[in-house]
Motif scaffolding. Structure first.
Motif, short mmCIF file in Angstrom:
data_model
loop_
_atom_site.label_atom_id
_atom_site.label_comp_id
_atom_site.label_asym_id
_atom_site.label_seq_id
_atom_site.Cartn_x
_atom_site.Cartn_y
_atom_site.Cartn_z
N LYS A 175 1.10 -1.50 -0.31
CA LYS A 175 -0.27 0.43 -0.02
C LYS A 175 0.70 1.25 0.08
N ILE A 176 0.47 2.07 -0.41
CA ILE A 176 0.65 3.67 -0.59
C ILE A 176 0.40 4.92 0.14
N ASP A 177 0.82 5.14 0.49
CA ASP A 177 0.28 5.75 1.75
C ASP A 177 -0.33 7.58 0.38
N ASN A 178 -1.70 8.09 0.22
CA ASN A 178 -1.81 9.44 0.00
C ASN A 178 -1.64 10.14 0.66
N THR A 179 -2.30 10.40 1.99
CA THR A 179 -2.55 11.31 2.18
C THR A 179 -1.93 12.11 2.54
N GLY A 180 -0.49 12.61 2.58
CA GLY A 180 0.48 13.73 1.67
C GLY A 180 -0.09 14.68 0.49
N TYR A 181 -0.70 13.50 -0.79
CA TYR A 181 -0.74 14.46 -2.07
C TYR A 181 -2.59 15.03 -1.55
N ILE A 182 -3.00 14.55 -0.67
CA ILE A 182 -4.19 15.16 -0.46
C ILE A 182 -4.29 16.45 0.47
N ILE A 183 -3.56 16.25 1.60
CA ILE A 183 -3.23 17.54 2.59
C ILE A 183 -2.70 18.89 1.44
N LYS A 184 -1.49 18.10 0.19
CA LYS A 184 -1.13 19.05 -0.36
C LYS A 184 -2.44 19.44 -1.15
#
Length: 193
Positions: free
Chosen positions: A2-11
């Motif tokens: 799994k790859i975390d996509n939280t950083g992309y959403i916050i950015k």
């Protein structure tokens, strides 16, 4: 994996808010600088006044603080006068970053091409802003805000693609061993049953 996509959403959310403020509500950004600069000046004046009881030892720090506060208040005027050059340099850095990411990452071909096209579009915008023949500050500000919102949309898209891939990874891990084999290592230790 799994790859975390939280950083992309916050950015993406931060870029969207900044793009909207920059394009359509520039006064809000100026007022933030004015409030911060005013707070620095008021704090520095109180520091300088309170230092008179101690022989004025903090008077130079208070004067420097007032100068820093005035500089912070002046930042919006400087940005407004040099907006196209500053924005062009920032977009140039973002463009180079996007192009390098597109060329170095192991992304799917469609996503790699999309990121490369986006980087080239940012680079063209950067060159236009740095060597702007029109000097139209309001138009440039709106264009920059729209580009920032486009960058936010790209980050939302990357987060969406990552979540889709994570869904595929989860589905492929639902494998059940029905044979109940035992696996041993070289020391005849049982690893899996």
């Amino acid at each position: 994996m799994k790859i975390d996509n939280t950083g992309y959403i916050i950015k993406a959310i931060l870029l969207l808010v900044c793009g909207i403020l920059f394009a359509f509500f520039p006064g809000v950004i100026s007022w933030v600088f004015y409030i911060i600069g005013g707070a620095i000046i008021i704090g520095s004046v109180f520091t300088a006044i309170s230092s008179f009881g101690d022989g004025g030892s903090l008077l130079p720090a208070g004067i420097v603080g007032v100068l820093i506060g005035l500089l912070v208040i002046y930042i919006p005027k400087f940005i407004a006068s040099q907006m196209s050059v500053i924005a062009g340099i920032i977009l140039g850095v973002l463009a180079v970053t996007q192009i390098v990411k597109a060329l170095s990452k192991e992304l799917t071909k469609g996503l790699k091409i999309l990121q490369l096209i986006f980087g080239i579009a940012l680079l063209v915008s950067s060159v236009f802003l740095i060597f702007n023949p029109f000097k139209g500050g309001k138009i440039i500000r709106i264009i920059i805000g729209l580009v920032i919102m486009g960058f936010a949309a790209f980050n939302f898209y990357v987060a969406y693609v990552i979540s889709e891939r994570n869904g595929e990874v989860i589905e492929s891990n639902n494998i059940v061993d029905t044979n109940a084999y035992e696996v041993h290592d070289s020391d005849n230790q049982k690893l899996i049953k």
